[in-house]
Motif scaffolding. Sequence first.
Motif, PDB file in Angstrom:
ATOM      1  N   MET A 116       0.851  -1.185   0.000  1.00  0.00           N
ATOM      2  CA  MET A 116       0.000   0.000   0.000  1.00  0.00           C
ATOM      3  C   MET A 116       0.890   1.239   0.000  1.00  0.00           C
ATOM      4  N   GLN A 117       0.613   2.159  -0.935  1.00  0.00           N
ATOM      5  CA  GLN A 117       1.226   3.476  -0.936  1.00  0.00           C
ATOM      6  C   GLN A 117       0.109   4.488  -0.728  1.00  0.00           C
ATOM      7  N   PRO A 118       0.135   5.230   0.354  1.00  0.00           N
ATOM      8  CA  PRO A 118      -0.971   6.160   0.610  1.00  0.00           C
ATOM      9  C   PRO A 118      -1.001   7.302  -0.400  1.00  0.00           C
ATOM     10  N   ALA A 119      -2.146   7.881  -0.546  1.00  0.00           N
ATOM     11  CA  ALA A 119      -2.296   9.032  -1.422  1.00  0.00           C
ATOM     12  C   ALA A 119      -1.360  10.150  -0.982  1.00  0.00           C
ATOM     13  N   HIS A 120      -0.878  10.908  -1.954  1.00  0.00           N
ATOM     14  CA  HIS A 120      -0.015  12.068  -1.720  1.00  0.00           C
ATOM     15  C   HIS A 120       1.305  11.674  -1.041  1.00  0.00           C
ATOM     16  N   ALA A 121       1.815  10.515  -1.399  1.00  0.00           N
ATOM     17  CA  ALA A 121       3.093  10.048  -0.849  1.00  0.00           C
ATOM     18  C   ALA A 121       4.226  10.368  -1.821  1.00  0.00           C
ATOM     19  N   GLY A 122       5.423  10.507  -1.288  1.00  0.00           N
ATOM     20  CA  GLY A 122       6.590  10.802  -2.103  1.00  0.00           C
ATOM     21  C   GLY A 122       7.236   9.550  -2.654  1.00  0.00           C
ATOM     22  N   VAL A 123       8.393   9.734  -3.262  1.00  0.00           N
ATOM     23  CA  VAL A 123       9.098   8.613  -3.876  1.00  0.00           C
ATOM     24  C   VAL A 123       9.712   7.710  -2.807  1.00  0.00           C
ATOM     25  N   GLY A 124       9.908   6.440  -3.179  1.00  0.00           N
ATOM     26  CA  GLY A 124      10.585   5.504  -2.307  1.00  0.00           C
ATOM     27  C   GLY A 124      12.079   5.497  -2.579  1.00  0.00           C
ATOM     28  N   GLY A 125      12.784   4.616  -1.905  1.00  0.00           N
ATOM     29  CA  GLY A 125      14.225   4.521  -2.073  1.00  0.00           C
ATOM     30  C   GLY A 125      14.607   3.568  -3.195  1.00  0.00           C
ATOM     31  N   TRP A 126      15.683   3.916  -3.908  1.00  0.00           N
ATOM     32  CA  TRP A 126      16.204   3.042  -4.959  1.00  0.00           C
ATOM     33  C   TRP A 126      16.782   1.774  -4.341  1.00  0.00           C
ATOM     34  N   HIS A 127      16.509   0.624  -4.968  1.00  0.00           N
ATOM     35  CA  HIS A 127      17.062  -0.630  -4.470  1.00  0.00           C
ATOM     36  C   HIS A 127      16.968  -1.708  -5.533  1.00  0.00           C
ATOM     37  N   GLN A 128      17.693  -2.799  -5.316  1.00  0.00           N
ATOM     38  CA  GLN A 128      17.511  -4.048  -6.033  1.00  0.00           C
ATOM     39  C   GLN A 128      16.830  -5.018  -5.084  1.00  0.00           C
ATOM     40  N   ASP A 129      16.013  -5.916  -5.599  1.00  0.00           N
ATOM     41  CA  ASP A 129      15.404  -6.918  -4.738  1.00  0.00           C
ATOM     42  C   ASP A 129      16.447  -7.965  -4.355  1.00  0.00           C
ATOM     43  N   GLY A 130      16.227  -8.590  -3.202  1.00  0.00           N
ATOM     44  CA  GLY A 130      17.162  -9.627  -2.768  1.00  0.00           C
ATOM     45  C   GLY A 130      17.215  -9.723  -1.269  1.00  0.00           C
ATOM     46  N   SER A 131      18.349 -10.132  -0.763  1.00  0.00           N
ATOM     47  CA  SER A 131      18.530 -10.360   0.663  1.00  0.00           C
ATOM     48  C   SER A 131      19.681  -9.513   1.167  1.00  0.00           C
ATOM     49  N   SER A 132      19.410  -8.659   2.147  1.00  0.00           N
ATOM     50  CA  SER A 132      20.489  -7.858   2.712  1.00  0.00           C
ATOM     51  C   SER A 132      21.473  -8.715   3.510  1.00  0.00           C
ATOM     52  N   ALA A 133      21.045  -9.945   3.855  1.00  0.00           N
ATOM     53  CA  ALA A 133      21.963 -10.849   4.552  1.00  0.00           C
ATOM     54  C   ALA A 133      23.092 -11.312   3.641  1.00  0.00           C
ATOM     55  N   TYR A 134      22.773 -11.458   2.337  1.00  0.00           N
ATOM     56  CA  TYR A 134      23.785 -11.831   1.347  1.00  0.00           C
ATOM     57  C   TYR A 134      23.233 -11.419  -0.004  1.00  0.00           C
ATOM     58  N   ASN A 135      23.597 -10.211  -0.438  1.00  0.00           N
ATOM     59  CA  ASN A 135      23.006  -9.647  -1.641  1.00  0.00           C
ATOM     60  C   ASN A 135      23.268 -10.519  -2.860  1.00  0.00           C
ATOM     61  N   PHE A 136      22.310 -10.552  -3.758  1.00  0.00           N
ATOM     62  CA  PHE A 136      22.415 -11.415  -4.938  1.00  0.00           C
ATOM     63  C   PHE A 136      23.574 -11.010  -5.841  1.00  0.00           C
ATOM     64  N   ASN A 137      23.981  -9.725  -5.794  1.00  0.00           N
ATOM     65  CA  ASN A 137      25.113  -9.328  -6.633  1.00  0.00           C
ATOM     66  C   ASN A 137      26.436  -9.894  -6.135  1.00  0.00           C
ATOM     67  N   GLN A 138      26.430 -10.501  -4.944  1.00  0.00           N
ATOM     68  CA  GLN A 138      27.608 -11.185  -4.450  1.00  0.00           C
ATOM     69  C   GLN A 138      27.742 -12.597  -5.031  1.00  0.00           C
ATOM     70  N   VAL A 139      26.663 -13.080  -5.629  1.00  0.00           N
ATOM     71  CA  VAL A 139      26.669 -14.446  -6.168  1.00  0.00           C
ATOM     72  C   VAL A 139      27.426 -14.507  -7.488  1.00  0.00           C
ATOM     73  N   GLY A 140      27.296 -13.479  -8.312  1.00  0.00           N
ATOM     74  CA  GLY A 140      27.985 -13.486  -9.597  1.00  0.00           C
ATOM     75  C   GLY A 140      27.593 -12.301 -10.436  1.00  0.00           C
ATOM     76  N   TYR A 141      28.261 -12.163 -11.578  1.00  0.00           N
ATOM     77  CA  TYR A 141      27.920 -11.120 -12.545  1.00  0.00           C
ATOM     78  C   TYR A 141      27.624 -11.784 -13.878  1.00  0.00           C
ATOM     79  N   PRO A 142      26.544 -11.337 -14.579  1.00  0.00           N
ATOM     80  CA  PRO A 142      25.545 -10.373 -14.087  1.00  0.00           C
ATOM     81  C   PRO A 142      24.745 -10.932 -12.928  1.00  0.00           C
ATOM     82  N   VAL A 143      24.073 -10.059 -12.208  1.00  0.00           N
ATOM     83  CA  VAL A 143      23.273 -10.501 -11.065  1.00  0.00           C
ATOM     84  C   VAL A 143      22.325 -11.608 -11.521  1.00  0.00           C
TER      85      VAL A 143
END
Length: 259
Positions: free
Chosen positions: A97-124
Motif C-alpha cells: 500500500m502506498q498512501p495518497a499524496h506520498a513521495g518517492v521511495g528509495g532506490w534498491h535491487q530486490d534480494g537479501s540484505s543478509a547476502y546480496n544477490f550481486n555477491q553471487v555473480g555477474y551479471p546478477v
Amino acid sequence: MMNPEVAPGPFTDLDRFVFESWGYLVIPDVLTPAEAEEAYEASKRLHASRERAFGQIGQGYHTEPSLERLIDHAAVLPKVRGLFGDRFILQASWNTMQPAHAGVGGWHQDGSSAYNFNQVGYPVPLIQLRASFLLTDQLEPGTGNMELIPGSHRSQVPLPADIRAERGDTPIGHVICAPIGSVLLFHNGVWHRTYRHDGDRDRYTAHYVYSPPWVRAADRFANSEDFLERTTPMRRALMGEFERPDAPYGASYQPLPFG
C-alpha cells in the motif's frame, strides 16, 4: 518513454530478448477493471488493521480468493515458466500500500540484505522474478507508479550512493505508465523505486515473487495446512511442498503439474 509491452500467455523469443535487454516486461489487460477492483477491495481489507502508511503484508491468498487466483494466472505463469523452466516456487506474495499524496521511495535491487544477490555473480543472477499486478490506473507519472532503470540488472557498478541516499532522480529512470489490470514482470537485479503518488486514492499492488525451488520462502516460515488442503494442485505445488528440498539442491522436487 516506450513500454516493453508483450502479449499475455506464451513466452516468445521476442519476450526473452526484451526481458534480457531491459530486465522487465509489461503485460497489459491481464485483469479486467472489475477483477482489479475486487483485488483492490481485498487489499484494503488486508491493510485495514495497520497504520495508513507505506507497507506490505504477505500471504493475502490465505483469506482473499481474488488474490489467490493471481498465483498462477494464465497470462503470467507461462512467462515465469519460460524464464525458470518447469521447477520454481512462489517464494513470496506481498501486497503493498502506498498512501495518497506520498513521495518517492528509495532506490534498491530486490534480494537479501543478509547476502546480496550481486555477491553471487555477474551479471546478477535471476533469483527472484516479481509479477506486480496494478490494481489502480497508472496512466501518467505521479499515480503511485514503479520507476525502473532499464538494463540496470547488467550494470557492473551500483547506482551511486548519493543518488540512493537522497532518493534522487536519474536521467534514465523509466516511470511505468500502464492501465489498471496490467502486470509488471521484473528481474531482481533491476534498480527500481516507488514513484510519487499525487492522487487522492491509496494505491495497492499485488506482488507475486517466483524463485528456484531451493530459495527459502520470505512471506512464511511454513505453509498453512488448511490452505494446502483446499487449494488447487498447481498452487499447492507452487508453495514448495516437496520432500527434502536440500537433497541436493532440490533434486527431489518434481516439476510443476503443467497440463
